[in-house]
Design a protein around this motif. Sequence first.
Motif, PDB file in Angstrom:
ATOM      1  N   LEU A  96       0.873  -1.183   0.000  1.00  0.00           N
ATOM      2  CA  LEU A  96       0.000   0.000   0.000  1.00  0.00           C
ATOM      3  C   LEU A  96       0.903   1.223   0.000  1.00  0.00           C
ATOM      4  O   LEU A  96       1.548   1.524   1.002  1.00  0.00           O
ATOM      5  CB  LEU A  96      -0.911  -0.004   1.229  1.00  0.00           C
ATOM      6  N   CYS A  97       0.943   1.918  -1.113  1.00  0.00           N
ATOM      7  CA  CYS A  97       2.007   2.892  -1.325  1.00  0.00           C
ATOM      8  C   CYS A  97       1.484   4.291  -1.650  1.00  0.00           C
ATOM      9  O   CYS A  97       0.665   4.474  -2.555  1.00  0.00           O
ATOM     10  CB  CYS A  97       2.893   2.409  -2.478  1.00  0.00           C
ATOM     11  N   PHE A  98       1.956   5.262  -0.872  1.00  0.00           N
ATOM     12  CA  PHE A  98       1.812   6.669  -1.225  1.00  0.00           C
ATOM     13  C   PHE A  98       3.110   7.063  -1.930  1.00  0.00           C
ATOM     14  O   PHE A  98       4.193   6.905  -1.360  1.00  0.00           O
ATOM     15  CB  PHE A  98       1.612   7.531   0.027  1.00  0.00           C
ATOM     16  N   TYR A  99       3.008   7.551  -3.147  1.00  0.00           N
ATOM     17  CA  TYR A  99       4.210   7.871  -3.906  1.00  0.00           C
ATOM     18  C   TYR A  99       4.028   9.190  -4.658  1.00  0.00           C
ATOM     19  O   TYR A  99       2.905   9.600  -4.978  1.00  0.00           O
ATOM     20  CB  TYR A  99       4.549   6.749  -4.880  1.00  0.00           C
ATOM     21  N   LYS A 100       5.147   9.813  -4.931  1.00  0.00           N
ATOM     22  CA  LYS A 100       5.137  11.093  -5.630  1.00  0.00           C
ATOM     23  C   LYS A 100       5.431  10.862  -7.104  1.00  0.00           C
ATOM     24  O   LYS A 100       6.410  10.217  -7.466  1.00  0.00           O
ATOM     25  CB  LYS A 100       6.169  12.043  -5.025  1.00  0.00           C
ATOM     26  N   ALA A 101       4.567  11.383  -7.959  1.00  0.00           N
ATOM     27  CA  ALA A 101       4.749  11.286  -9.408  1.00  0.00           C
ATOM     28  C   ALA A 101       4.462  12.645 -10.029  1.00  0.00           C
ATOM     29  O   ALA A 101       3.378  13.203  -9.826  1.00  0.00           O
ATOM     30  CB  ALA A 101       3.814  10.230  -9.993  1.00  0.00           C
ATOM     31  N   LEU A 102       5.443  13.166 -10.747  1.00  0.00           N
ATOM     32  CA  LEU A 102       5.318  14.484 -11.378  1.00  0.00           C
ATOM     33  C   LEU A 102       4.927  15.567 -10.385  1.00  0.00           C
ATOM     34  O   LEU A 102       4.109  16.443 -10.660  1.00  0.00           O
ATOM     35  CB  LEU A 102       4.295  14.428 -12.527  1.00  0.00           C
ATOM     36  N   GLY A 103       5.508  15.458  -9.188  1.00  0.00           N
ATOM     37  CA  GLY A 103       5.306  16.476  -8.171  1.00  0.00           C
ATOM     38  C   GLY A 103       4.029  16.338  -7.378  1.00  0.00           C
ATOM     39  O   GLY A 103       3.772  17.161  -6.471  1.00  0.00           O
ATOM     40  N   LYS A 104       3.193  15.324  -7.661  1.00  0.00           N
ATOM     41  CA  LYS A 104       1.933  15.147  -6.942  1.00  0.00           C
ATOM     42  C   LYS A 104       1.912  13.796  -6.231  1.00  0.00           C
ATOM     43  O   LYS A 104       2.424  12.806  -6.750  1.00  0.00           O
ATOM     44  CB  LYS A 104       0.754  15.242  -7.911  1.00  0.00           C
ATOM     45  N   TRP A 105       1.291  13.769  -5.040  1.00  0.00           N
ATOM     46  CA  TRP A 105       1.197  12.523  -4.291  1.00  0.00           C
ATOM     47  C   TRP A 105       0.041  11.681  -4.819  1.00  0.00           C
ATOM     48  O   TRP A 105      -1.042  12.185  -5.086  1.00  0.00           O
ATOM     49  CB  TRP A 105       0.992  12.809  -2.803  1.00  0.00           C
ATOM     50  N   LYS A 106       0.305  10.385  -4.969  1.00  0.00           N
ATOM     51  CA  LYS A 106      -0.713   9.443  -5.433  1.00  0.00           C
ATOM     52  C   LYS A 106      -0.700   8.213  -4.536  1.00  0.00           C
ATOM     53  O   LYS A 106       0.236   7.999  -3.756  1.00  0.00           O
ATOM     54  CB  LYS A 106      -0.438   9.041  -6.886  1.00  0.00           C
ATOM     55  N   PHE A 107      -1.749   7.406  -4.669  1.00  0.00           N
ATOM     56  CA  PHE A 107      -1.823   6.163  -3.902  1.00  0.00           C
ATOM     57  C   PHE A 107      -2.049   5.005  -4.849  1.00  0.00           C
ATOM     58  O   PHE A 107      -2.808   5.109  -5.823  1.00  0.00           O
ATOM     59  CB  PHE A 107      -2.967   6.222  -2.889  1.00  0.00           C
ATOM     60  N   GLY A 108      -1.365   3.898  -4.580  1.00  0.00           N
ATOM     61  CA  GLY A 108      -1.548   2.710  -5.402  1.00  0.00           C
ATOM     62  C   GLY A 108      -0.833   1.520  -4.798  1.00  0.00           C
ATOM     63  O   GLY A 108      -0.217   1.618  -3.720  1.00  0.00           O
ATOM     64  N   PHE A 109      -0.921   0.395  -5.452  1.00  0.00           N
ATOM     65  CA  PHE A 109      -0.243  -0.818  -5.001  1.00  0.00           C
ATOM     66  C   PHE A 109       1.086  -0.934  -5.746  1.00  0.00           C
ATOM     67  O   PHE A 109       1.113  -0.923  -6.974  1.00  0.00           O
ATOM     68  CB  PHE A 109      -1.109  -2.046  -5.252  1.00  0.00           C
ATOM     69  N   LYS A 110       2.183  -1.017  -4.978  1.00  0.00           N
ATOM     70  CA  LYS A 110       3.527  -1.064  -5.555  1.00  0.00           C
ATOM     71  C   LYS A 110       4.337  -2.167  -4.877  1.00  0.00           C
ATOM     72  O   LYS A 110       4.145  -2.467  -3.692  1.00  0.00           O
ATOM     73  CB  LYS A 110       4.250   0.273  -5.351  1.00  0.00           C
ATOM     74  N   SER A 111       5.258  -2.753  -5.624  1.00  0.00           N
ATOM     75  CA  SER A 111       6.209  -3.682  -5.016  1.00  0.00           C
ATOM     76  C   SER A 111       7.186  -2.893  -4.160  1.00  0.00           C
ATOM     77  O   SER A 111       7.304  -1.670  -4.302  1.00  0.00           O
ATOM     78  CB  SER A 111       6.958  -4.465  -6.092  1.00  0.00           C
ATOM     79  N   PHE A 112       7.880  -3.580  -3.265  1.00  0.00           N
ATOM     80  CA  PHE A 112       8.796  -2.876  -2.368  1.00  0.00           C
ATOM     81  C   PHE A 112      10.037  -3.712  -2.117  1.00  0.00           C
ATOM     82  O   PHE A 112      10.023  -4.932  -2.202  1.00  0.00           O
ATOM     83  CB  PHE A 112       8.117  -2.542  -1.040  1.00  0.00           C
ATOM     84  N   ASP A 113      11.140  -3.010  -1.820  1.00  0.00           N
ATOM     85  CA  ASP A 113      12.426  -3.640  -1.543  1.00  0.00           C
ATOM     86  C   ASP A 113      12.600  -3.699  -0.030  1.00  0.00           C
ATOM     87  O   ASP A 113      13.166  -2.809   0.586  1.00  0.00           O
ATOM     88  CB  ASP A 113      13.555  -2.831  -2.188  1.00  0.00           C
ATOM     89  N   GLY A 114      12.099  -4.763   0.583  1.00  0.00           N
ATOM     90  CA  GLY A 114      12.165  -4.882   2.030  1.00  0.00           C
ATOM     91  C   GLY A 114      11.320  -6.052   2.487  1.00  0.00           C
ATOM     92  O   GLY A 114      10.664  -6.713   1.673  1.00  0.00           O
ATOM     93  N   LEU A 115      11.306  -6.309   3.791  1.00  0.00           N
ATOM     94  CA  LEU A 115      10.524  -7.417   4.330  1.00  0.00           C
ATOM     95  C   LEU A 115       9.050  -7.068   4.388  1.00  0.00           C
ATOM     96  O   LEU A 115       8.194  -7.864   3.978  1.00  0.00           O
ATOM     97  CB  LEU A 115      11.038  -7.773   5.730  1.00  0.00           C
ATOM     98  N   THR A 116       8.708  -5.888   4.901  1.00  0.00           N
ATOM     99  CA  THR A 116       7.304  -5.504   5.068  1.00  0.00           C
ATOM    100  C   THR A 116       6.963  -4.177   4.398  1.00  0.00           C
ATOM    101  O   THR A 116       5.805  -3.789   4.366  1.00  0.00           O
ATOM    102  CB  THR A 116       6.947  -5.402   6.560  1.00  0.00           C
ATOM    103  N   GLY A 117       7.971  -3.455   3.902  1.00  0.00           N
ATOM    104  CA  GLY A 117       7.697  -2.170   3.280  1.00  0.00           C
ATOM    105  C   GLY A 117       8.980  -1.459   2.895  1.00  0.00           C
ATOM    106  O   GLY A 117      10.075  -2.018   3.010  1.00  0.00           O
ATOM    107  N   GLU A 118       8.824  -0.222   2.453  1.00  0.00           N
ATOM    108  CA  GLU A 118       9.985   0.542   2.002  1.00  0.00           C
ATOM    109  C   GLU A 118       9.634   2.020   2.001  1.00  0.00           C
ATOM    110  O   GLU A 118       8.522   2.407   1.635  1.00  0.00           O
ATOM    111  CB  GLU A 118      10.376   0.104   0.593  1.00  0.00           C
TER     112      GLU A 118
END
Length: 374
Positions: free
Chosen positions: A85-107
């Motif tokens: 469950l990922c909040f991420y910045k794209a083109l200067g704006k915050w978005k929410f979506g499902f993303k893979s992660f580099d870690g045990l439980t998150g990143e």
Amino acid sequence: MKKSDIAGFVIYILMFAIAITIGIFVIRTLFNPSPFGGGAFMPYLWTLLIILSALVVNSFGLELLHLLGGKLGGYNIVAFNVFGLCFYKALGKWKFGFKSFDGLTGETVLAPKSEKSKPHAYVWFPILGYLIELIAGIVIFTIFKGKSSESWKAIVALFAIIYITVSSMIALYNFFPARLDSMTDGYRLTLITKPVNVEAYNELMRIENLQREGKEVGSIKVFEEITEFTTAINLMSVYEKLGKHELIEAEKMIDKIIEFPEKISSTTYNRLIAQKLYIKIMTLPKAEAQKYYDENVDDKIRRFISNDTSMESIRAYVLIAGILDESSAEVSYANASKAKAMKKTLPARAKVEEELYAEAIAFVKKAHKTWEIE
């Protein structure tokens, strides 16, 4: 199997052992009698719910501490990911979506604001957070254990021991001082003891952030001081040269790294030798390439290249087998491993590796027009 894979397997076994040991010798004693009442199923249901709550709270807390540490260290937060469950910045704006992660439980993904950005707080905050939780949990469990006559106190003790157990399992993985199947805080901690690695880490974050946004990376910093981590950054420049078919320039960069074999792992060193052999065989007359191979590559490195399942080694071995040894069977053997090796290749290198491999196969076919190579 790589050392990181073996270490990761051992860590998972230890995590499982911690869970089983605490469950049998500690948690089970808190159910005699059960503080939850109800039927025989109720203790298991409540235990499962507490475990899930501990997993969620500790995973979210870990990334929140990463976020706070990153902000304090002078980084922009690019993504905050817990269980995909990922909040991420794209083109200067915050978005929410499902993303893979580099870690045990998150990143929590960072981007340096400047060369002065420091990842120390990003690494240390989760360690300090775990120690505080561990101490608090031990104190609470010590105070409330053995109070089964007062069910609420037994439940508090149960919460405490489960939270300690779950956080310790996560900590065992996250603070292990080597790279596992992801970049752990323990591995980062070993890196940041050297200032040059901090500089290289920031360069890596800068590059990955630009690639993530589909922007041009521009010039990549080349490090004169050689460590395992700066070598990883320098290899980005090597691949940039290889992608432009500037093989001699790429070889010069490789030579600067392999000048200090004691500062890098044997795997990295051997793969760099494979890269150099690829360039030698592709650019020199066969007699000169053969002479370099005979005089500079010992049996240990030859065995490594022939058995290694990386694209660096496989494309070098195709040339060794096809041009120097003139063995179509060994070329076919190497060719059969190519698909598997490409799956393990970093995405940023995949296109270049495909091109370099195709050129190696074409070079062998040109030398042996009667060979059939799929």
